[in-house]
Write a protein that holds these residues in place. Structure first.
Motif, PDB file in Angstrom:
ATOM      1  N   TRP A   5       0.837  -1.201   0.000  1.00 53.62           N
ATOM      2  CA  TRP A   5       0.000   0.000   0.000  1.00 53.62           C
ATOM      3  C   TRP A   5       0.874   1.254   0.000  1.00 53.62           C
ATOM      4  O   TRP A   5       0.649   2.191  -0.775  1.00 53.62           O
ATOM      5  N   GLY A   8       2.664   1.484  -3.310  1.00 56.38           N
ATOM      6  CA  GLY A   8       1.752   1.938  -4.369  1.00 56.38           C
ATOM      7  C   GLY A   8       1.508   3.432  -4.310  1.00 56.38           C
ATOM      8  O   GLY A   8       1.435   4.106  -5.350  1.00 56.38           O
ATOM      9  N   LEU A   9       1.395   3.982  -3.087  1.00 60.30           N
ATOM     10  CA  LEU A   9       1.203   5.424  -2.935  1.00 60.30           C
ATOM     11  C   LEU A   9       2.395   6.191  -3.509  1.00 60.30           C
ATOM     12  O   LEU A   9       2.234   7.192  -4.206  1.00 60.30           O
ATOM     13  N   TYR A  10       3.613   5.704  -3.189  1.00 63.73           N
ATOM     14  CA  TYR A  10       4.802   6.420  -3.671  1.00 63.73           C
ATOM     15  C   TYR A  10       4.934   6.322  -5.195  1.00 63.73           C
ATOM     16  O   TYR A  10       5.284   7.294  -5.869  1.00 63.73           O
ATOM     17  N   LYS A  11       4.641   5.141  -5.728  1.00 61.71           N
ATOM     18  CA  LYS A  11       4.732   4.971  -7.185  1.00 61.71           C
ATOM     19  C   LYS A  11       3.707   5.853  -7.904  1.00 61.71           C
ATOM     20  O   LYS A  11       3.953   6.308  -9.016  1.00 61.71           O
ATOM     21  N   LYS A  12       2.571   6.098  -7.256  1.00 62.97           N
ATOM     22  CA  LYS A  12       1.521   6.906  -7.878  1.00 62.97           C
ATOM     23  C   LYS A  12       1.782   8.402  -7.727  1.00 62.97           C
ATOM     24  O   LYS A  12       1.622   9.169  -8.688  1.00 62.97           O
ATOM     25  N   TYR A  13       2.193   8.822  -6.518  1.00 62.18           N
ATOM     26  CA  TYR A  13       2.307  10.252  -6.241  1.00 62.18           C
ATOM     27  C   TYR A  13       3.749  10.757  -6.183  1.00 62.18           C
ATOM     28  O   TYR A  13       3.973  11.967  -6.070  1.00 62.18           O
ATOM     29  N   ASP A  14       4.713   9.840  -6.231  1.00 63.91           N
ATOM     30  CA  ASP A  14       6.129  10.211  -6.186  1.00 63.91           C
ATOM     31  C   ASP A  14       6.401  11.075  -4.947  1.00 63.91           C
ATOM     32  O   ASP A  14       5.827  10.844  -3.882  1.00 63.91           O
ATOM     33  N   SER A  89       9.274   1.065  -2.215  1.00 64.72           N
ATOM     34  CA  SER A  89       8.895   1.048  -3.635  1.00 64.72           C
ATOM     35  C   SER A  89       9.951   0.356  -4.496  1.00 64.72           C
ATOM     36  O   SER A  89       9.685   0.013  -5.650  1.00 64.72           O
TER      37      SER A  89
END
Length: 236
Positions: A5, A8-14, A89
């Motif tokens: 989770w 995924g947040l970091y990959k989406k929002y950097d 990530s």
């Protein structure tokens, strides 16, 4: 929470995920001394134990909603744990699905309180290389042996103030390193004495005696005194 989770947040929002933090993710290099590289290795090698080893993450949100079978948050910014989040990530998909991470989510609307939360969560005492040796039975034995001579020897940092004549593991280590045959490390990289196992064993062998340490300290003080006198003569 599942590491996947956070990943995924970091990959989406950097780095926007850390918008309220002092720092973004700093990346990592394949170097044993790089903390973020160690986080990646830990997650990959021991995903089931990751939540035990890691300090966890603190995040701010605008709103937390509790329902009978679900919890929802509106907005998120990680204010402590950016390095953990970024490192997760970079872990394998298998490790990311198995690992878990402790996360504390704080609902807050007050800008002043938000500033204080960010400040206090990022003001931490650094764990120094010598701290990692404070549980070494050898250091404890040296403290007890020095005590027999009524000499203070400190190997563990605490709030207690120490005098200038107190011998500490950190202060005596470079002199011991030099006299035990490695003056280059002593002068150029004294942190390695406590970080590198082979160097540490060479500086603090299991059979080292406090009389030897006291002699080395006395020699070090004498040499420093001579150096000071020579510098004064040159300046005059």
């Amino acid at each position: 929470m599942p590491a996947s989770w956070i990943s995924g947040l970091y990959k989406k929002y950097d780095d926007n995920l850390f918008s309220a933090n002092y720092r973004d993710f700093l990346g990592y290099s394949e170097d044993e001394d790089n903390v973020n590289y160690q986080i990646v290795n830990t997650a990959n090698s021991e995903p089931n134990n990751f939540w035990v080893y890691n300090n966890g993450i603190t995040a701010l949100t605008h709103e937390i909603k509790f329902k009978s079978r679900s919890k929802k948050i509106r907005g998120i910014s990680i204010i402590n744990g950016a390095q953990t989040s970024g490192a997760l990530s970079a872990t394998s998909d298998v490790a990311s699905s198995q690992a878990k991470v402790l996360i504390r989510i704080v609902e807050c609307q007050s800008s002043d309180l938000v500033d204080n939360i960010i400040q206090y969560n990022n003001t931490q005492n650094e764990i120094k290389p010598e701290d990692r040796r404070s549980k070494d039975p050898l250091q404890k034995r040296l403290g007890e042996d020095f005590g027999k001579y009524n000499i203070e020897y400190y190997y563990r940092r605490s709030k207690q103030k120490i005098s200038k004549i107190t011998i500490t593991a950190k202060s005596i280590a470079p002199a011991l390193c030099a006299i035990h045959g490695d003056p280059q490390i002593s002068y150029r990289d004294p942190k390695k004495i406590f970080k590198d196992e082979d160097t540490y064993q060479k500086v603090f062998p299991h059979n080292i005696q406090v009389e030897h340490i006291f002699l080395v300290r006395s020699l070090s003080i004498a040499i420093d005194t001579i150096k000071k006198e020579l510098k004064e003569k040159v300046s005059n």
